[in-house]
Design a protein around this motif. Structure first.
Motif, PDB file in Angstrom:
ATOM      1  N   GLU A  47       0.837  -1.199   0.000  1.00  0.00           N
ATOM      2  CA  GLU A  47       0.000   0.000   0.000  1.00  0.00           C
ATOM      3  C   GLU A  47       0.872   1.249   0.000  1.00  0.00           C
ATOM      4  N   GLU A  48       1.913   1.229   0.807  1.00  0.00           N
ATOM      5  CA  GLU A  48       2.816   2.385   0.862  1.00  0.00           C
ATOM      6  C   GLU A  48       3.515   2.607  -0.476  1.00  0.00           C
ATOM      7  N   LEU A  49       3.745   1.525  -1.201  1.00  0.00           N
ATOM      8  CA  LEU A  49       4.381   1.622  -2.522  1.00  0.00           C
ATOM      9  C   LEU A  49       3.394   2.002  -3.621  1.00  0.00           C
ATOM     10  N   GLY A  50       2.098   1.941  -3.307  1.00  0.00           N
ATOM     11  CA  GLY A  50       1.088   2.183  -4.326  1.00  0.00           C
ATOM     12  C   GLY A  50       0.945   1.034  -5.289  1.00  0.00           C
ATOM     13  N   TYR A  51       1.257  -0.176  -4.823  1.00  0.00           N
ATOM     14  CA  TYR A  51       1.218  -1.365  -5.674  1.00  0.00           C
ATOM     15  C   TYR A  51       0.105  -2.295  -5.207  1.00  0.00           C
ATOM     16  N   ARG A  52      -0.718  -2.766  -6.139  1.00  0.00           N
ATOM     17  CA  ARG A  52      -1.773  -3.716  -5.807  1.00  0.00           C
ATOM     18  C   ARG A  52      -1.256  -5.123  -6.090  1.00  0.00           C
ATOM     19  N   PRO A  53      -0.976  -5.907  -5.043  1.00  0.00           N
ATOM     20  CA  PRO A  53      -0.367  -7.224  -5.256  1.00  0.00           C
ATOM     21  C   PRO A  53      -1.337  -8.225  -5.867  1.00  0.00           C
ATOM     22  N   TYR A  54      -0.762  -9.201  -6.536  1.00  0.00           N
ATOM     23  CA  TYR A  54      -1.548 -10.282  -7.123  1.00  0.00           C
ATOM     24  C   TYR A  54      -2.039 -11.208  -6.020  1.00  0.00           C
ATOM     25  N   GLU A  55      -3.295 -11.608  -6.086  1.00  0.00           N
ATOM     26  CA  GLU A  55      -3.876 -12.536  -5.119  1.00  0.00           C
ATOM     27  C   GLU A  55      -4.041 -13.897  -5.804  1.00  0.00           C
ATOM     28  N   ASP A  56      -3.173 -14.821  -5.466  1.00  0.00           N
ATOM     29  CA  ASP A  56      -3.216 -16.163  -6.061  1.00  0.00           C
ATOM     30  C   ASP A  56      -4.427 -16.914  -5.518  1.00  0.00           C
ATOM     31  N   PRO A  57      -5.356 -17.348  -6.377  1.00  0.00           N
ATOM     32  CA  PRO A  57      -6.533 -18.067  -5.883  1.00  0.00           C
ATOM     33  C   PRO A  57      -6.190 -19.361  -5.149  1.00  0.00           C
ATOM     34  N   HIS A  58      -5.022 -19.935  -5.419  1.00  0.00           N
ATOM     35  CA  HIS A  58      -4.613 -21.142  -4.688  1.00  0.00           C
ATOM     36  C   HIS A  58      -4.404 -20.839  -3.205  1.00  0.00           C
ATOM     37  N   ASN A  59      -4.107 -19.582  -2.885  1.00  0.00           N
ATOM     38  CA  ASN A  59      -3.870 -19.212  -1.485  1.00  0.00           C
ATOM     39  C   ASN A  59      -5.146 -19.127  -0.667  1.00  0.00           C
ATOM     40  N   SER A  60      -6.291 -19.272  -1.302  1.00  0.00           N
ATOM     41  CA  SER A  60      -7.566 -19.289  -0.573  1.00  0.00           C
ATOM     42  C   SER A  60      -8.378 -20.538  -0.882  1.00  0.00           C
ATOM     43  N   ASP A  61      -7.733 -21.528  -1.501  1.00  0.00           N
ATOM     44  CA  ASP A  61      -8.417 -22.758  -1.881  1.00  0.00           C
ATOM     45  C   ASP A  61      -8.346 -23.757  -0.717  1.00  0.00           C
ATOM     46  N   PRO A  62      -9.479 -24.093  -0.092  1.00  0.00           N
ATOM     47  CA  PRO A  62      -9.456 -24.973   1.087  1.00  0.00           C
ATOM     48  C   PRO A  62      -9.057 -26.411   0.787  1.00  0.00           C
ATOM     49  N   ARG A  63      -8.851 -26.753  -0.476  1.00  0.00           N
ATOM     50  CA  ARG A  63      -8.367 -28.101  -0.790  1.00  0.00           C
ATOM     51  C   ARG A  63      -6.931 -28.301  -0.321  1.00  0.00           C
ATOM     52  N   PHE A  64      -6.206 -27.202  -0.103  1.00  0.00           N
ATOM     53  CA  PHE A  64      -4.817 -27.280   0.300  1.00  0.00           C
ATOM     54  C   PHE A  64      -4.697 -27.174   1.817  1.00  0.00           C
ATOM     55  N   THR A  65      -3.926 -28.076   2.400  1.00  0.00           N
ATOM     56  CA  THR A  65      -3.791 -28.140   3.859  1.00  0.00           C
ATOM     57  C   THR A  65      -3.284 -26.824   4.433  1.00  0.00           C
ATOM     58  N   ARG A  66      -2.292 -26.233   3.799  1.00  0.00           N
ATOM     59  CA  ARG A  66      -1.715 -24.999   4.334  1.00  0.00           C
ATOM     60  C   ARG A  66      -2.736 -23.869   4.335  1.00  0.00           C
TER      61      ARG A  66
END
Length: 341
Positions: free
Chosen positions: A177-196
Motif C-alpha cells: 500500500e505504501e508503494l502504491g502497488y496492488r499485489p496479485y492474489e493467487d486463488p490457490h492461497n484461498s483454496d481450502p483443498r490445500f492443507t496450508r
C-alpha cells in the motif's frame, strides 16, 4: 532486460521494517548481488522493493507455473513491477508442473528448479514471512515429522535466503500500500483443498483466539529455538559419523558404518548421523520410520533383515541397508528379494 535507475522508496513504517530485515540479512550473510523469486504477491513484491534499496544489484525471476488462465499476464505485470522499483534485470521463467506429491509439491519443486537454474551462483531471496514459518511448524507438528520439520525454515539454507521470517504478512501488505502497488492474489492461497490454506484460514485464527493472541509469533519463536538446538545436535552427529565410518574390506567398496561406534551415541545423535550417511549414499530424505528401522539394526539388533531406504537405479530394484559383521552397508537389491527378506 535492464532496468532504469532506482526510484526512492517512501519513508513509511512497513517499508522501513522490511528494509531493516533485508539489510540485516545481507550483512549477516555477506551478500551484495541477489536474485529474488517474485510472484507478484505482497510478500515477494515488498521483499523485491526492499532488496533493491539495500543490495548492490537485484535480479528478479518470475516463475510462470501456467496453472491458471492469464498466468502470463500476471507474470508480465510482476516484471513491470520489478523494473519500476529498479531491479537490475527481470525475466519470466515458464515451467511445467508435474510429478509426485500433489499439486503443491510439484509446483514448489518446479519453481525451485527454475530459480536455481537462473541464479548464476547468487543467493535467491524468498518472501517467506513469520506467518509462513508458523504454518510450517504446525504442519510439522501435525505430521509428527520430528525436530527437523518443527524447527521450520532457515534464514539461509544455501542458496535460499529468507530475510522476512521475522516480519508479519500484514506488514508486507501494508508495504505494498505504501508503494502504491496492488499485489496479485493467487486463488490457490484461498483454496481450502490445500492443507496450508486451511491452517492459515482456520487453525491459526482459532489458536490466536483460544490463546489470546500471539500464537504465530510463539510458533516462530519456538522454531528459532529448536533450530539452535538442532544445529548443536547436527554438529555432534557429524562428528559421530566421521568416527563411525569404517574402512571397507576392499579399497573400492562403499562406505560402511561401525555399529559399535554408533551404539555409543545417544539415539538423537545416532539417527542424525545415519540420516546424513543415507542421504550421502543416495537415499532421498528418509522419513522417521525408515530412520528408526535402520537405527534398530544398531540398537535393537536380533538378526533382522535389510531395511529398504529408497529406489534403485533400475525398475524393480531397491536401495537397502544391511548389517553384516558389525557394520552397516548399503546395496541395491531386487525388489522381490527385498520383500522376501
Amino acid at each position: 532486460m535492464a532496468a532504469a535507475s532506482r526510484p526512492l522508496l517512501p519513508e513509511a513504517p512497513a517499508i522501513h521494517e522490511i528494509r531493516r530485515a533485508v539489510r540485516a540479512w545481507l550483512t549477516e550473510y555477506d551478500a551484495t548481488t541477489v536474485v529474488v523469486g517474485l510472484s507478484g504477491g505482497a510478500d515477494s513484491a515488498a521483499l523485491t522493493a526492499a532488496a533493491v534499496a539495500e543490495a548492490a544489484a537485484v535480479h528478479a525471476v518470475v516463475v510462470d507455473h501456467r496453472l491458471q488462465a492469464g498466468s502470463d499476464m500476471v507474470a508480465a505485470r510482476a516484471v513491470e513491477f520489478a523494473e519500476s522499483v529498479g531491479c537490475a534485470s527481470a525475466r519470466v521463467q515458464v515451467v511445467d508442473v508435474s510429478g509426485p506429491g500433489g499439486l503443491e509439491a510439484a509446483a514448489r519443486h518446479a519453481r525451485y528448479r527454475a530459480l536455481d537454474a537462473a541464479r548464476c551462483g547468487n543467493p535467491v531471496l524468498l518472501g517467506h514471512t513469520l506467518d509462513d514459518q508458523a504454518e510450517t511448524v504446525l504442519l510439522g507438528l501435525g505430521r509428527g515429522s520430528g525436530l527437523r520439520s518443527i524447527r521450520g525454515m532457515a534464514p539461509f539454507d544455501g542458496p535460499w535466503g529468507r530475510p522476512l521470517l521475522g516480519v508479519r504478512r500484514d506488514t508486507t501488505r501494508l508495504a505494498c500500500e505504501e508503494l502504491g502497488y496492488r499485489p496479485y492474489e493467487d486463488p490457490h492461497n484461498s483454496d481450502p483443498r490445500f492443507t496450508r490454506v486451511r491452517l492459515r484460514s482456520e487453525v491459526l485464527p482459532l489458536l490466536e483466539d483460544v490463546l489470546g493472541g500471539g500464537a504465530a509469533v510463539a510458533l516462530a519463536r519456538t522454531a528459532a529455538q529448536l533450530r539452535e538446538d538442532g544445529e548443536v545436535l547436527d554438529e555432534a552427529a557429524a562428528r559421530m559419523l566421521a568416527d563411525a565410518l569404517a574402512t571397507p574390506d576392499t579399497p573400492t567398496g562403499p562406505q560402511q558404518l561401525d555399529t559399535a561406534t554408533l551404539a555409543s551415541a545417544p539415539p538423537a545423535v545416532r539417527r542424525r548421523a545415519v540420516r546424513a550417511w543415507l542421504i550421502g549414499m543416495g537415499a532421498s530424505s528418509p522419513p522417521d520410520r525408515t530412520l528408526r528401522a535402520v537405527d534398530a539394526l544398531v540398537g535393537e539388533w536380533h538378526g533382522q533383515g535389510p531395511v529398504a531406504v529408497g529406489r534403485g537405479p533400475e525398475r524393480g530394484t531397491r536401495l537397502v541397508v544391511a548389517r553384516r559383521r558389525g557394520r552397516l552397508s548399503v546395496e541395491f537389491v531386487d525388489q522381490q528379494r527385498c520383500a522376501d527378506d
